[in-house]
Design a protein around this motif. Sequence first.
Motif, PDB file in Angstrom:
ATOM      1  N   ARG A   1      12.595  -6.249  -3.583  1.00 55.03           N
ATOM      2  CA  ARG A   1      13.269  -6.118  -4.863  1.00 55.03           C
ATOM      3  C   ARG A   1      12.343  -5.786  -6.016  1.00 55.03           C
ATOM      4  N   LEU A   2      11.055  -6.171  -5.919  1.00 56.52           N
ATOM      5  CA  LEU A   2      10.194  -5.968  -7.083  1.00 56.52           C
ATOM      6  C   LEU A   2       8.791  -5.465  -6.746  1.00 56.52           C
ATOM      7  N   LEU A   3       8.145  -6.098  -5.771  1.00 52.63           N
ATOM      8  CA  LEU A   3       6.706  -5.868  -5.624  1.00 52.63           C
ATOM      9  C   LEU A   3       6.393  -4.492  -5.040  1.00 52.63           C
TER      10      LEU A   3
ATOM     11  N   ARG B   1       0.851  -1.202   0.000  1.00 54.04           N
ATOM     12  CA  ARG B   1       0.000   0.000   0.000  1.00 54.04           C
ATOM     13  C   ARG B   1       0.879   1.242   0.000  1.00 54.04           C
TER      14      ARG B   1
ATOM     15  N   ARG C   1      -2.390  -6.653  -3.811  1.00 54.01           N
ATOM     16  CA  ARG C   1      -2.197  -7.878  -3.042  1.00 54.01           C
ATOM     17  C   ARG C   1      -1.655  -8.937  -3.979  1.00 54.01           C
ATOM     18  N   PHE C   2      -0.538  -9.525  -3.617  1.00 51.93           N
ATOM     19  CA  PHE C   2       0.056 -10.603  -4.405  1.00 51.93           C
ATOM     20  C   PHE C   2       0.035 -11.875  -3.575  1.00 51.93           C
ATOM     21  N   GLU C   3      -0.505 -12.936  -4.135  1.00 50.68           N
ATOM     22  CA  GLU C   3      -0.491 -14.235  -3.459  1.00 50.68           C
ATOM     23  C   GLU C   3       0.508 -15.108  -4.195  1.00 50.68           C
ATOM     24  N   VAL C   4       1.609 -15.426  -3.523  1.00 49.57           N
ATOM     25  CA  VAL C   4       2.715 -16.115  -4.167  1.00 49.57           C
ATOM     26  C   VAL C   4       2.849 -17.507  -3.577  1.00 49.57           C
TER      27      VAL C   4
ATOM     28  N   GLU D   1      11.944 -10.632   0.529  1.00 49.58           N
ATOM     29  CA  GLU D   1      12.928 -10.239  -0.478  1.00 49.58           C
ATOM     30  C   GLU D   1      12.240  -9.857  -1.800  1.00 49.58           C
ATOM     31  N   MET D   2      11.198 -10.626  -2.167  1.00 48.55           N
ATOM     32  CA  MET D   2      10.468 -10.300  -3.403  1.00 48.55           C
ATOM     33  C   MET D   2       9.845  -8.916  -3.307  1.00 48.55           C
TER      34      MET D   2
END
Lengths: 91, 91
Positions: A66-68, A11, A43-46, A62-63
């Motif tokens: 570095r990216l999200l 957010r 919202r990312f569900e990985v 870490e994701m």
Amino acid sequence: MRMYTATVTVRLKSGVLDPEAETTRRALERLGFEVEALRSADRFEVDIEADSAEKAATRADEMAERLLANPTIHDYEVTVEQHTVPSGSQQ
Amino acid sequence: MRMYTATVTVRLKSGVLDPEAETTRRALERLGFEVEALRSADRFEVDIEADSAEKAATRADEMAERLLANPTIHDYEVTVEQHTVPSGSQQ
């Protein structure tokens, strides 16, 4: 190795303008809804294979770094739960 | 009247292509992360004044039906919790 689902919620930091949320709030008001405030988030569900929930959370963190998420404007939070594998699938 | 925060999570129905999630998954893999699957969702946090949590949930449900989600391609879920008003603010 088990399968975990890490949920990363990204957010905007408070104080950062959110024109998408403002547009959505106005659209709701035009439809007759009374809205005090509205915030939007991604919202990312990985799904991740890992030895433990802690390792899955570290990986998801870490994701996000570095990216999200963009640390200049975003806060994020990570939650992890064990993935329910459909019966018949391999572990 | 109390203040509630309704969280509306909008995700694509399973089977609907999600190119944004696929792009994010590939970018994570290029960075060296192993990702089994990735789903993206939109999350709206709406502050609503209502007499009860049930009424706030009903209101948020209507907002999802009418604007926040597209029933053809989206599923959504609504959760409600009481808003914590900063001390000193009016109720």
